[in-house]
Design a protein around this motif. Structure first.
Motif, PDB file in Angstrom:
ATOM      1  N   LEU A   2       0.833  -1.209   0.000  1.00 30.44           N
ATOM      2  CA  LEU A   2       0.000   0.000   0.000  1.00 30.44           C
ATOM      3  C   LEU A   2       0.867   1.259   0.000  1.00 30.44           C
ATOM      4  O   LEU A   2       0.573   2.236  -0.698  1.00 30.44           O
ATOM      5  CB  LEU A   2      -0.934  -0.003   1.210  1.00 30.44           C
ATOM      6  CG  LEU A   2      -2.020  -1.088   1.230  1.00 30.44           C
ATOM      7  CD1 LEU A   2      -2.753  -1.078   2.571  1.00 30.44           C
ATOM      8  CD2 LEU A   2      -3.005  -0.895   0.084  1.00 30.44           C
ATOM      9  N   THR A  48       2.230   1.815  -3.378  1.00 31.30           N
ATOM     10  CA  THR A  48       1.175   2.350  -4.249  1.00 31.30           C
ATOM     11  C   THR A  48       1.026   3.855  -4.042  1.00 31.30           C
ATOM     12  O   THR A  48       0.876   4.624  -5.008  1.00 31.30           O
ATOM     13  CB  THR A  48      -0.145   1.624  -3.972  1.00 31.30           C
ATOM     14  OG1 THR A  48       0.037   0.213  -4.160  1.00 31.30           O
ATOM     15  CG2 THR A  48      -1.253   2.110  -4.894  1.00 31.30           C
ATOM     16  N   ARG A  49       1.074   4.255  -2.786  1.00 34.37           N
ATOM     17  CA  ARG A  49       0.964   5.678  -2.457  1.00 34.37           C
ATOM     18  C   ARG A  49       2.137   6.465  -3.069  1.00 34.37           C
ATOM     19  O   ARG A  49       1.959   7.538  -3.661  1.00 34.37           O
ATOM     20  CB  ARG A  49       0.970   5.828  -0.933  1.00 34.37           C
ATOM     21  CG  ARG A  49       0.725   7.237  -0.417  1.00 34.37           C
ATOM     22  CD  ARG A  49      -0.751   7.600  -0.395  1.00 34.37           C
ATOM     23  NE  ARG A  49      -0.943   8.834   0.345  1.00 34.37           N
ATOM     24  CZ  ARG A  49      -1.131   8.905   1.659  1.00 34.37           C
ATOM     25  NH1 ARG A  49      -1.169   7.794   2.392  1.00 34.37           N
ATOM     26  NH2 ARG A  49      -1.328  10.069   2.241  1.00 34.37           N
ATOM     27  N   SER A  60      -4.868   2.878   0.193  1.00 33.84           N
ATOM     28  CA  SER A  60      -3.474   3.240   0.481  1.00 33.84           C
ATOM     29  C   SER A  60      -3.346   4.648   1.071  1.00 33.84           C
ATOM     30  O   SER A  60      -2.361   4.951   1.731  1.00 33.84           O
ATOM     31  CB  SER A  60      -2.627   3.140  -0.794  1.00 33.84           C
ATOM     32  OG  SER A  60      -2.884   4.211  -1.679  1.00 33.84           O
ATOM     33  N   CYS A  91      -2.728  -7.909  -2.323  1.00 37.07           N
ATOM     34  CA  CYS A  91      -2.274  -6.524  -2.204  1.00 37.07           C
ATOM     35  C   CYS A  91      -0.976  -6.298  -2.994  1.00 37.07           C
ATOM     36  O   CYS A  91      -0.834  -5.296  -3.707  1.00 37.07           O
ATOM     37  CB  CYS A  91      -2.027  -6.175  -0.733  1.00 37.07           C
ATOM     38  SG  CYS A  91      -3.496  -5.640   0.143  1.00 37.07           S
TER      39      CYS A  91
END
Length: 569
Positions: free
Chosen positions: A199, A202-203, A230, A281
């Motif tokens: 996550l 992803t951010r 995220s 994920c």
């Protein structure tokens, strides 16, 4: 019989699926195979040294093969079929090993479902991509950067590693593994926080405009929901929970920007109750970056090696199935174990052994193992050198072929022969011709069609282990050894701890979890994260600590879903 140049497939449970051949009376790696490339790995070499079972045993006494088969048939005929259990391990992964299941299905035995190995991760991959299929190995070879995530790549996939050993590596692992030591970046992550790191990645990708919008628009479904997850917390909070400094994440994105990236996922990430969500994920992050559809790179896990093959021995039945992760052997009057060692490998050894003691246990395999101590009847399976087979790989798209290179001694029986013997005794239809089956698997070229739509994970409900972590307990981690394969070959029954724990080399300790306890000897190793207790898979006592339970989605084991306490014994 001149057996020189005949092919030999390694049957063992590992990614590489070595192809060997008989050369001047010795088994050597085939030079015609891209993966093996003329060399055998240490596990294949060890397998060739193993002492195989030469005779049948009944209650400890040597008997003839014919007598052992008579006992098996009599026992099956006097037992209610549903009160028998057919249980297979992964001691031999050749396709012909599946033949015995045909009989036990028709007979009406209880079967198992789920996995002791990769089930949760496979469920996560399948949820996103519909099938668990690895990219072609050439995409790994052509990648610029290889991210090794929860996998000791150079140990568990030595042949695959040799193809790419000069690449730039990034390792994400709580342990400073061999591959971590040669990596450009090693993120020593806290256990069971891999989904949080995915996550966070992803951010960062969004903040740096590195996401692949073309991929997301053409193939992605739910990407916006995934990104929203995220950004639901401050970036800095991820550093505290994952143990990965934000500076390392910055370094990571500097390294991968504009590069083709391959992600090698291991089993460590998914040995938890929510293992499918964790894997999904990571796979969703890879999709967010567009790695799945590039000319090079992608995501590798344990592929469905039988994808697009018609199961040649499959027969339909209404058999009851029990979760392999919580099989109570004591509920059955007869347990037939093929090529497995549940006394060591299955979760919660105390419960497993208690059950084995209550049942009539038949062990069918090539070598004696710990489970044989509880077997009433032992039937020797023919060596892999004495039977035809095909080994499909879950690591890559190649297959390995086995021909007969050593004649059977007449006291052993192959899986195919045993299945046909039992089918005849119970008046069931016999199997397809052996050569016909072998030819099908050898010649069929599966259509490994890529996915049309990727489903991003849109909701996450994972209970972190760190919520219950204190200064007095340890994360529990297991992994494969360089000198063994699961419970085969060299034994390593130590617990490895960091020097900061104040334990010392050769201390005798008791390790306890809420599921059980066992005694171990300490070895100090600062490659281990300071708050982790590390043990090799195959350690005879390791599964006295693990949960007799299954994950949330795939009836599979969740070995690392626990914290342990350690005290001097």
């Amino acid at each position: 019989m001149n057996s020189d140049k005949k092919k030999v497939a390694c049957p063992m449970d590992c990614y590489d699926a070595c192809q060997g051949q008989m050369v001047e009376g010795n088994i050597k790696g085939s030079k015609d195979n891209l993966l093996t490339n003329g060399k055998l790995c240490i596990n294949f070499a060890n397998l060739l040294k193993e002492e195989n079972i030469q005779n049948s045993l009944f209650q400890g006494e040597t008997i003839s093969l014919d007598k052992s088969l008579d006992i098996l048939v009599d026992k099956l005929k006097s037992t209610t079929p549903s009160k028998t259990l057919f249980y297979t391990g992964s001691g031999n992964l050749g396709v012909m090993q599946n033949s015995t299941k045909n009989f036990f299905t028709q007979y009406g035995s209880t079967l198992t479902k789920g996995s002791l190995c990769d089930g949760a991760g496979g469920a996560g991959i399948e949820a996103g991509r519909q099938n668990v299929i690895n990219p072609p190995i050439q995409k790994l070879i052509d990648a610029d950067i290889i991210v090794v995530w929860g996998r000791n790549f150079s140990v568990t996939s030595s042949h695959m590693y040799n193809l790419v050993k000069n690449k730039t590596f990034v390792t994400i692992d709580p342990i400073c593994t061999d591959i971590a030591k040669k990596s450009k970046i090693h993120m020593q992550i806290n256990p069971k926080t891999d989904y949080e790191l995915a996550l966070l990645f992803t951010r960062f990708a969004y903040m740096q405009d590195l996401e692949d919008r073309d991929f997301i628009e053409e193939f992605g479904s739910g990407a916006d929901w995934f990104f929203d997850i995220s950004r639901n917390r401050p970036v800095v909070s991820y550093e505290a929970t994952t143990g990965v400094p934000l500076s390392q994440v910055n370094d990571f994105f500097d390294l991968i920007e504009g590069k083709s990236v391959a992600i090698m996922l291991g089993l460590g990430i998914q040995k938890y109750f929510e293992g499918a969500q964790i894997t999904r994920c990571i796979d969703s992050f890879a999709a967010y970056m567009g790695y799945h559809k590039q000319k090079a790179g992608g995501v590798w896990y344990l592929s469905d090696s039988a994808f697009d093959y018609k199961k040649q021995f499959e027969v339909k039945g209404n058999n009851k199935k029990v979760s392999i992760a919580k099989t109570d052997f004591g509920l059955f009057d007869l347990v037939f174990i093929q090529g497995g060692n549940p006394a060591v490998s299955a979760p919660n050894s105390a419960k497993v052994i208690e059950g084995l003691k209550k049942s009539f246990v038949v062990y069918f395999g090539t070598t004696l193992n710990d489970t044989c101590e509880y077997a009433d009847l032992i039937i020797p399976s023919s060596s892999f050198l004495s039977k035809k087979d095909v080994r499909l790989s879950y690591g890559h798209e190649f297959k390995a072929i086995s021909e007969v290179v050593v004649p059977s001694n007449g006291n052993t029986i192959s899986e195919y022969e045993l299945a046909n013997y039992l089918l005849e005794k119970f008046n069931f239809d016999k199997l397809k011709d052996e050569d016909e089956v072998i030819s099908y698997y050898e010649n069929h070229k599966p259509n490994l069609k890529d996915f049309d739509t990727f489903e991003f994970i849109e909701e996450i409900d994972i209970e972190p282990l760190y919520k219950d972590k204190t200064s007095e307990n340890f994360y529990f981690i297991t992994a494969k050894s360089k000198k063994s394969l699961n419970s085969q070959f060299a034994k390593d029954d130590f617990v490895y701890l960091h020097s900061s724990t104040n334990f010392k080399d050769d201390d005798n300790v008791i390790i306890s979890s809420k599921y059980g306890n066992a005694k171990f000897t300490v070895k100090i190793n600062d490659d281990i994260k300071s708050d982790c207790a590390f043990l090799f898979a195959g350690n005879k006592k390791v599964n006295y600590l693990t949960p007799f339970d299954e994950d949330e989605s795939s009836n599979s084991a969740m070995y690392q879903e626990l914290l342990v306490e350690i005290e001097l014994s």
